[in-house]
Write an enzyme that holds these catalytic residues in place. Structure first.
Site, mmCIF file in Angstrom:
data_model
loop_
_atom_site.group_PDB
_atom_site.id
_atom_site.type_symbol
_atom_site.label_atom_id
_atom_site.label_comp_id
_atom_site.label_asym_id
_atom_site.label_seq_id
_atom_site.Cartn_x
_atom_site.Cartn_y
_atom_site.Cartn_z
ATOM 1 N N HIS A 1 -2.522 6.469 4.754
ATOM 2 C CA HIS A 1 -1.066 6.506 4.908
ATOM 3 C C HIS A 1 -0.544 7.851 4.392
ATOM 4 O O HIS A 1 -0.989 8.334 3.350
ATOM 5 C CB HIS A 1 -0.396 5.395 4.083
ATOM 6 C CG HIS A 1 -0.575 4.022 4.630
ATOM 7 N ND1 HIS A 1 -1.202 3.742 5.820
ATOM 8 C CD2 HIS A 1 -0.186 2.812 4.121
ATOM 9 C CE1 HIS A 1 -1.188 2.428 6.030
ATOM 10 N NE2 HIS A 1 -0.577 1.847 5.009
ATOM 11 N N CYS B 1 0.815 -1.220 0.000
ATOM 12 C CA CYS B 1 0.000 0.000 0.000
ATOM 13 C C CYS B 1 0.848 1.268 0.000
ATOM 14 O O CYS B 1 0.532 2.238 -0.698
ATOM 15 C CB CYS B 1 -0.955 0.002 1.195
ATOM 16 S SG CYS B 1 -0.193 -0.472 2.744
#
Length: 344
Positions: A242, A130
């Protein structure tokens, strides 16, 4: 005629997000099947306005299924993805099990879509880590323009990257702090509530963690093997999204203004970069969104051709579920697969 799609790991954070995104984007599926381990059999998950009953992976026949979105972890993928591929179903795998296999394409559609054609060797396509996925969406257009020599990245990764257990631990620990209960750490190596942990995945011999190694290896495989990459990956007390502070060194001159214009035109990128209070993106605004957001674009005066960026994305979407669905869309758009469940 539409496609038959199976989701393995349908009860997890990413599996549920895959179901949402397939429906949201109108993927041409005639049938969607939710699969998981035997212990989840009978659990219900949502797909648009439908409710799907989860079936056990071990008892499912993939011979009439076109695409399998696999999000059940590396061990399950290692065992099942080759078997599923041999039945003629294309596996798009969210784990790290096949990312570094030379016969398996590692794909971010905005970065290296043409590599998808190599899927036929094993009928498996890998979804990147990711943190790598969102970084490369931002780096690809800049690399095309001025050629990146070196990347220094520090990540600020949300607990959802560690699954439902990670999210539960942050919630439970935060509540414990406020009511003066003992704070227990089960999922993470240290307390995550009101703390940051510079450790994601296992440690390797040279002192890097596996997460940091993944970012290096995947950038080289997808973008350019000549790029030098160094990463520090940190878990932070954020539920979803994130963030990454990225320092770039280029071969050719590139100004912050040029970078801003290039990124504004780039697929999958959304520039929010005002030099004022709040004129940047934070993880909370990225949750539930598809874009990779880029802020704080500025020149690095310590390098001849250097830039700094702040990059934020919903890790459950672009970092995992959305990217997998985009790969499936790529297979359909390029006529690389055809529906087969009604061939008889």
């Amino acid at each position: 005629m539409g496609y038959k799609v199976a989701i393995v790991g349908a009860t997890g954070n990413v599996g549920r997000e895959m179901l949402n995104i397939l429906e949201e984007r109108g993927f041409p599926a005639d049938e969607v099947v939710a699969l998981a381990s035997r212990r989840s059999q009978g659990t219900e998950v949502s797909y648009g306005d439908k409710t799907l009953k989860v079936r056990p992976l071990e008892q499912y026949d993939f011979s009439d299924t076109d695409i399998c979105l696999m999000s059940a972890g590396g061990n399950v993928s290692k065992e099942w993805s080759p078997k599923i591929g041999k039945q003629g179903c294309v596996v798009i795998d969210n784990s790290s099990a096949f990312r570094y296999d030379p016969d398996v394409p590692l794909i971010v559609p905005e970065v290296n879509a043409d590599a998808v054609a190599g899927f036929a060797k094993k009928n498996i396509i890998a979804n990147p880590n990711c943190s790598t996925a969102q970084m490369l969406v931002a780096l690809k257009p800049l690399h095309d323009h001025a050629t990146i020599k070196r990347v220094v990245v520090s990540t600020y990764q949300s607990v959802s990257g560690a699954g439902k257990e990670g999210m539960d631990e942050l919630f439970t620990q935060t509540r414990a702090v406020f009511v003066a209960d003992p704070v227990e750490s089960k999922k993470f190596t240290k307390r995550i509530a009101f703390n940051v942990i510079p450790h994601i995945d296992v440690f390797m011999e040279d002192g890097t963690t596996k997460e940091e190694w993944k970012m290096v290896a995947e950038t080289k495989k997808m973008l350019d093997p000549k790029i030098k990459v160094t990463a520090t990956c940190v878990r932070v007390p954020v539920f979803i999204g994130h963030s990454e502070a990225i320092n770039l060194e280029f071969e050719k001159p590139i100004s912050a203004d040029e970078a801003r214009e290039i990124l504004r035109e780039a697929p999958g990128c959304l520039v929010i970069d005002k030099r004022e209070d709040g004129g940047y993106i934070t993880p909370i605004e990225s949750a539930g969104e598809d874009a990779t957001y880029i802020s704080r674009i500025r020149e690095d005066s310590t390098l001849d051709n250097g830039l700094n960026l702040w990059v934020v994305s919903d890790n459950l979407r672009k970092g995992a579920a959305l990217n997998a669905v985009q790969i499936a869309e790529l297979l359909v758009e390029r006529n690389l697969i055809s529906p087969r469940q009604k061939a008889a």
